[in-house]
Design a protein around this motif. Structure first.
Motif, short mmCIF file in Angstrom:
data_model
loop_
_atom_site.label_atom_id
_atom_site.label_comp_id
_atom_site.label_asym_id
_atom_site.label_seq_id
_atom_site.Cartn_x
_atom_site.Cartn_y
_atom_site.Cartn_z
N GLY A 155 47.09 50.56 48.05
CA GLY A 155 46.91 49.64 48.97
C GLY A 155 46.27 48.52 48.60
O GLY A 155 46.34 48.07 47.43
N VAL A 156 46.34 47.56 49.65
CA VAL A 156 45.63 46.20 49.49
C VAL A 156 44.23 45.97 50.40
O VAL A 156 44.40 46.54 51.73
CB VAL A 156 46.62 44.97 49.92
N SER A 157 43.29 45.67 49.92
CA SER A 157 42.17 45.38 50.55
C SER A 157 41.76 43.98 50.54
O SER A 157 41.44 43.36 49.46
CB SER A 157 40.99 46.56 50.15
N PHE A 158 41.08 43.30 51.57
CA PHE A 158 40.69 41.88 51.76
C PHE A 158 39.14 42.02 51.63
O PHE A 158 38.43 42.86 52.26
CB PHE A 158 41.42 41.34 52.74
N HIS A 159 38.69 41.23 50.60
CA HIS A 159 37.19 41.24 50.29
C HIS A 159 36.76 39.87 50.61
O HIS A 159 37.26 38.80 50.79
CB HIS A 159 36.86 41.76 48.94
N ASP A 160 35.48 39.42 50.35
CA ASP A 160 34.83 38.09 50.10
C ASP A 160 33.76 38.29 49.16
O ASP A 160 32.93 38.95 49.12
CB ASP A 160 34.26 37.61 51.64
N GLY A 161 33.98 37.31 48.35
CA GLY A 161 32.96 37.11 47.21
C GLY A 161 33.25 37.70 46.18
O GLY A 161 34.25 38.28 46.01
N THR A 162 32.42 38.02 45.15
CA THR A 162 32.62 38.86 43.93
C THR A 162 32.81 40.21 44.22
O THR A 162 31.96 40.78 44.94
CB THR A 162 31.42 38.52 42.91
N LEU A 163 34.04 40.76 43.78
CA LEU A 163 34.29 42.06 44.13
C LEU A 163 33.40 43.08 43.65
O LEU A 163 32.92 43.04 42.54
CB LEU A 163 35.65 42.34 43.80
N ALA A 164 33.30 44.26 44.39
CA ALA A 164 32.36 45.39 44.09
C ALA A 164 33.13 46.58 44.25
O ALA A 164 33.85 46.64 45.40
CB ALA A 164 30.97 45.53 44.83
#
Length: 168
Positions: A155-164
């Motif tokens: 899938g696709v996940s939307f994040h914010d900032g440096t990914l973890a």
């Protein structure tokens, strides 16, 4: 000549047309907990719980499949998908995109705007409990059970900032 297939139970002369189209079942949920059933396999759950949602999958059985779509950003708590037990593990990969990149072509930037999150062998949970781990509107994650002990995630996940990583 009609490009239709007819089937008859013997009571209708000539039979009735067989519907050959398929429509995916969409299940809207505002609940803070969700336990998809075996009968709901093939469904996409669209989740609008801004206060978070904990999904618990049924026991891994080859062929089960579910989709999870965040129709609202989770603003408190977590968006979590748990396997039924820690012996039901995860394989696959999820593409992670910075939510601020919408409407643009995303180039890799040391994990700050685009990444791929891959579970390790013992992972059985997906936990989006912070901006760097996802939980933003538009996220869609699919689970397909490959064996009686392995779920394949994509899938696709939307994040914010440096990914973890979101896997545990």
């Amino acid at each position: 000549s009609s490009n239709q297939f007819f089937i008859s139970d013997g009571s209708t002369a000539g039979g009735v047309p067989l519907a050959l189209n398929h429509k995916i079942n969409i299940v809207a949920s505002t609940a803070s907990t969700l336990a998809p059933t075996v009968a709901q396999s093939g469904s996409i759950f669209t989740i609008t719980a801004a206060a978070g949602c904990v999904v618990t999958l049924p026991a891994a059985t080859a062929g089960l499949n579910y989709g999870f779509h965040l129709a609202a950003t989770v603003t408190s708590n977590t968006f979590t998908i748990n396997a039924a037990s820690s012996s039901d593990t995860l394989q696959g990969a999820i593409t992670c995109v910075d939510k601020d990149s919408l409407g643009a072509v995303v180039a890799t930037n040391a994990g700050a705007t685009l990444g791929i999150d891959v579970p390790i062998a013992a992972d059985h949970q997906l936990v989006q409990d912070g901006n760097t781990k996802g939980r933003f509107i538009g996220t869609k994650i699919d689970y397909v059970c490959i064996t009686d002990a392995i779920w394949h995630v994509s899938g696709v996940s939307f994040h914010d900032g440096t990914l973890a990583t979101m896997f545990t």
